[in-house]
Design a protein around this motif. Structure first.
Motif, PDB file in Angstrom:
ATOM      1  N   LEU A 257      17.752  15.363   2.928  1.00 53.70           N
ATOM      2  CA  LEU A 257      17.216  16.076   1.769  1.00 53.70           C
ATOM      3  C   LEU A 257      15.700  15.906   1.690  1.00 53.70           C
ATOM      4  O   LEU A 257      14.957  16.883   1.502  1.00 53.70           O
ATOM      5  N   THR A 258      15.225  14.681   1.864  1.00 49.27           N
ATOM      6  CA  THR A 258      13.786  14.421   1.818  1.00 49.27           C
ATOM      7  C   THR A 258      13.078  15.086   2.994  1.00 49.27           C
ATOM      8  O   THR A 258      12.002  15.691   2.827  1.00 49.27           O
ATOM      9  N   ALA A 259      13.660  15.002   4.180  1.00 49.65           N
ATOM     10  CA  ALA A 259      13.059  15.615   5.360  1.00 49.65           C
ATOM     11  C   ALA A 259      12.952  17.128   5.214  1.00 49.65           C
ATOM     12  O   ALA A 259      11.962  17.738   5.644  1.00 49.65           O
ATOM     13  N   THR A 260      13.943  17.748   4.587  1.00 47.93           N
ATOM     14  CA  THR A 260      13.911  19.197   4.371  1.00 47.93           C
ATOM     15  C   THR A 260      12.748  19.575   3.455  1.00 47.93           C
ATOM     16  O   THR A 260      12.055  20.576   3.699  1.00 47.93           O
ATOM     17  N   ILE A 261      12.505  18.766   2.448  1.00 45.70           N
ATOM     18  CA  ILE A 261      11.372  19.022   1.545  1.00 45.70           C
ATOM     19  C   ILE A 261      10.049  18.816   2.287  1.00 45.70           C
ATOM     20  O   ILE A 261       9.122  19.632   2.169  1.00 45.70           O
ATOM     21  N   ILE A 262       9.958  17.735   3.078  1.00 44.26           N
ATOM     22  CA  ILE A 262       8.742  17.479   3.863  1.00 44.26           C
ATOM     23  C   ILE A 262       8.483  18.653   4.812  1.00 44.26           C
ATOM     24  O   ILE A 262       7.356  19.139   4.926  1.00 44.26           O
ATOM     25  N   ASP A 263       9.526  19.103   5.505  1.00 45.80           N
ATOM     26  CA  ASP A 263       9.380  20.244   6.413  1.00 45.80           C
ATOM     27  C   ASP A 263       8.945  21.505   5.678  1.00 45.80           C
ATOM     28  O   ASP A 263       8.054  22.225   6.133  1.00 45.80           O
ATOM     29  N   HIS A 264       9.596  21.777   4.556  1.00 52.33           N
ATOM     30  CA  HIS A 264       9.307  23.022   3.834  1.00 52.33           C
ATOM     31  C   HIS A 264       7.842  23.105   3.417  1.00 52.33           C
ATOM     32  O   HIS A 264       7.210  24.158   3.546  1.00 52.33           O
ATOM     33  N   PHE A 265       7.306  22.016   2.919  1.00 58.23           N
ATOM     34  CA  PHE A 265       5.924  22.021   2.439  1.00 58.23           C
ATOM     35  C   PHE A 265       4.919  21.572   3.500  1.00 58.23           C
ATOM     36  O   PHE A 265       3.718  21.606   3.255  1.00 58.23           O
TER      37      PHE A 265
END
Length: 146
Positions: free
Chosen positions: A107-115
């Motif tokens: 979940l955190t990695a997806t947010i890091i990737d998205h932004f």
């Protein structure tokens, strides 16, 4: 798609396997020595091991001062991770704790990737990525359900 990325993905899977073993042995050390002392021991041994790898470092020493302040926080995160894992695994078990860890990581990695945070390449949310996270969350729920 997986052709050129197969080795890094296999290496990442190996890291995941090692993380599960690490969690179990850190929890064992936590039971024996106490969680705070175990956290210190784990990092002292890790620091000594990393020191053995320094002769193989290539040229990064001259640029390390150019790193942004938040690049220096990895060790603090490591202490928080080791402490948390050593604290929770004895209470819930290796598989449930690892499941929660992986879900939190993705979940955190997806947010890091998205932004594109922390200088990472931006990989925006897509239907497939969101669906993958939803399936992972559903799988975690199934694994954690008694």
């Amino acid at each position: 798609m997986f052709g050129l990325k197969l080795f890094p993905l296999l290496l990442a899977a190996l890291a995941g396997s090692v993380m599960a073993v690490q969690g179990a042995v850190n929890a064992l050390m936590g039971k024996i020595a106490g969680v705070c002392l175990a956290t210190f021991i784990v990092h002292a041994v890790g620091t000594a091991f990393a020191g053995l790898l320094l002769p193989f470092a290539r040229g990064g020493f001259s640029r390390v001062g150019q790193a942004p302040w938040y690049a220096w926080t990895g060790g603090v995160f490591g202490v928080l991770i080791i402490y948390s894992v050593a604290r929770c695994i004895p209470k819930v078990g290796v598989a449930p704790a690892t499941t929660a860890i992986i879900l939190g990581q993705v979940l955190t990695a997806t947010i890091i990737d998205h932004f594109g945070l922390f200088g990472m390449t931006r990989l925006p949310f897509s239907c497939w990525r969101i669906l993958g996270v939803a399936f992972l969350a559903a799988g975690a729920w199934c694994l954690l359900k008694k």
